[in-house]
Motif scaffolding. Sequence first.
Motif, PDB file in Angstrom:
ATOM      1  N   ALA A 180      -6.692  -3.439  -7.162  1.00 47.32           N
ATOM      2  CA  ALA A 180      -6.662  -3.117  -5.826  1.00 47.32           C
ATOM      3  C   ALA A 180      -7.157  -1.996  -5.935  1.00 47.32           C
ATOM      4  O   ALA A 180      -7.023  -0.518  -6.128  1.00 47.32           O
ATOM      5  N   SER A 181      -7.589  -1.929  -4.052  1.00 45.36           N
ATOM      6  CA  SER A 181      -8.620  -0.536  -3.858  1.00 45.36           C
ATOM      7  C   SER A 181      -7.557   0.251  -2.643  1.00 45.36           C
ATOM      8  O   SER A 181      -7.061  -0.593  -2.451  1.00 45.36           O
ATOM      9  N   ARG A 182      -7.444   1.376  -2.803  1.00 43.36           N
ATOM     10  CA  ARG A 182      -7.297   1.950  -1.909  1.00 43.36           C
ATOM     11  C   ARG A 182      -7.408   3.635  -1.848  1.00 43.36           C
ATOM     12  O   ARG A 182      -8.083   4.264  -2.884  1.00 43.36           O
TER      13      ARG A 182
ATOM     14  N   GLN B  33       1.740   1.603  -3.832  1.00 40.20           N
ATOM     15  CA  GLN B  33       0.718   2.552  -4.634  1.00 40.20           C
ATOM     16  C   GLN B  33       0.614   3.487  -4.510  1.00 40.20           C
ATOM     17  O   GLN B  33       0.202   4.377  -4.719  1.00 40.20           O
ATOM     18  N   ASP B  34       0.483   4.525  -2.566  1.00 39.17           N
ATOM     19  CA  ASP B  34       0.203   4.913  -2.768  1.00 39.17           C
ATOM     20  C   ASP B  34       0.583   6.752  -3.317  1.00 39.17           C
ATOM     21  O   ASP B  34       0.841   7.434  -3.427  1.00 39.17           O
TER      22      ASP B  34
ATOM     23  N   SER C 114       1.430  -1.412   0.257  1.00 45.84           N
ATOM     24  CA  SER C 114       0.140  -0.198  -0.316  1.00 45.84           C
ATOM     25  C   SER C 114       0.386   1.585  -0.348  1.00 45.84           C
ATOM     26  O   SER C 114       0.558   2.398  -0.477  1.00 45.84           O
ATOM     27  N   THR C 115       1.683   1.277   0.603  1.00 44.40           N
ATOM     28  CA  THR C 115       3.093   2.548   0.590  1.00 44.40           C
ATOM     29  C   THR C 115       3.241   2.720  -0.835  1.00 44.40           C
ATOM     30  O   THR C 115       3.236   3.452  -0.957  1.00 44.40           O
TER      31      THR C 115
ATOM     32  N   TYR D  76     -12.328   6.109  -3.398  1.00 45.17           N
ATOM     33  CA  TYR D  76     -11.623   4.773  -3.455  1.00 45.17           C
ATOM     34  C   TYR D  76     -10.252   5.141  -5.241  1.00 45.17           C
ATOM     35  O   TYR D  76     -11.458   5.754  -5.526  1.00 45.17           O
TER      36      TYR D  76
END
Length: 322
Positions: A238-240, A76-77, A73-74, A249
């Motif tokens: 993938a959702s963030r 991707q964000d 996640s880090t 999202y």
Amino acid sequence: MTTDPTETPNRRTYSFLGPAGTFTEAALAQVPEARDQHWRPVRNVGEALADVVEGRSDAAMIAIENSVDGGVSTAQDALATMGGLRIIGEYLVPVNFVLVGRPGATLADVSLIAAHPVAYAQCLQWLSRELPAHAHLPSASNIASALGLLDGTSDADAAIAAPGVLEHHDLELLAERIGDNPAAVTRFVLVGRTVAPPPPTGADKTSLIAELPEDHPGALLELLEQFATRGINLSLLASRPIGDALGRYRFVIDADGHIEDERMADALMGLRRFSPRVIFLGSYPRADRAVVHYPERYADDVFVEARDWLRGLLSGAPVEEA
């Protein structure tokens, strides 16, 4: 590799999650262009990508997906919020963990184990079977868990780390291949500044991030239809959270194919019309070099013929009915 840019000022610089001995370093070692260049160890993904954006490095290697834990996640964000970046390659690294101790240590000496929480979770079955009375000391990273044994900052008896740590530090190998999933793999991407994509190879992947428009029934389906109706397979969705409100999202997408493929270009234009924000992260060769297969009705010449047919209608030229 070299680490001091003052020694060879004309060489390229690559940032990676350091210090030496990490899985990220193992991924960077797979890049032919990075050999005998400057490798710059950094502390986190944000620092690695900032090096690229601000010109301290030519490219950065970051982990983006794990076959056991899913998307990172880090990473991707960071890719969603830092502009001017392109993925220029991907690399796969098998996740094989080792248990190490101070020189002279034995497995019988181990009762407290330092490990990053993710690494610990991926070795829990082995640890429960071989060291049922152990306790876990969380660490900031795999390499930090091992180095703490040597510099005296850790009270642990042993640490879980990547095998590469043994190439750089005087540690005792207590056990190897302790991961619970022998097929575990981490996917890394090499990220550079914005450049034109390399030519298609037939075994390519396109990565992007897209936001949904206003929340309404079927919005995600509409996004997915941009690819499904053009015969494009998605290998990652993938959702963030966007972070500006609950229920908002963005979606991280890996699609099989290259932006120069007619079907992919058509899908991206459709996505652009639909989504309020689309971030193109790059088209690049797949790490597994697997050729992308698709139904013949989505071949490039089918899209070209349809576009030529429409142009003929608009021009008023005689057009044969199919």
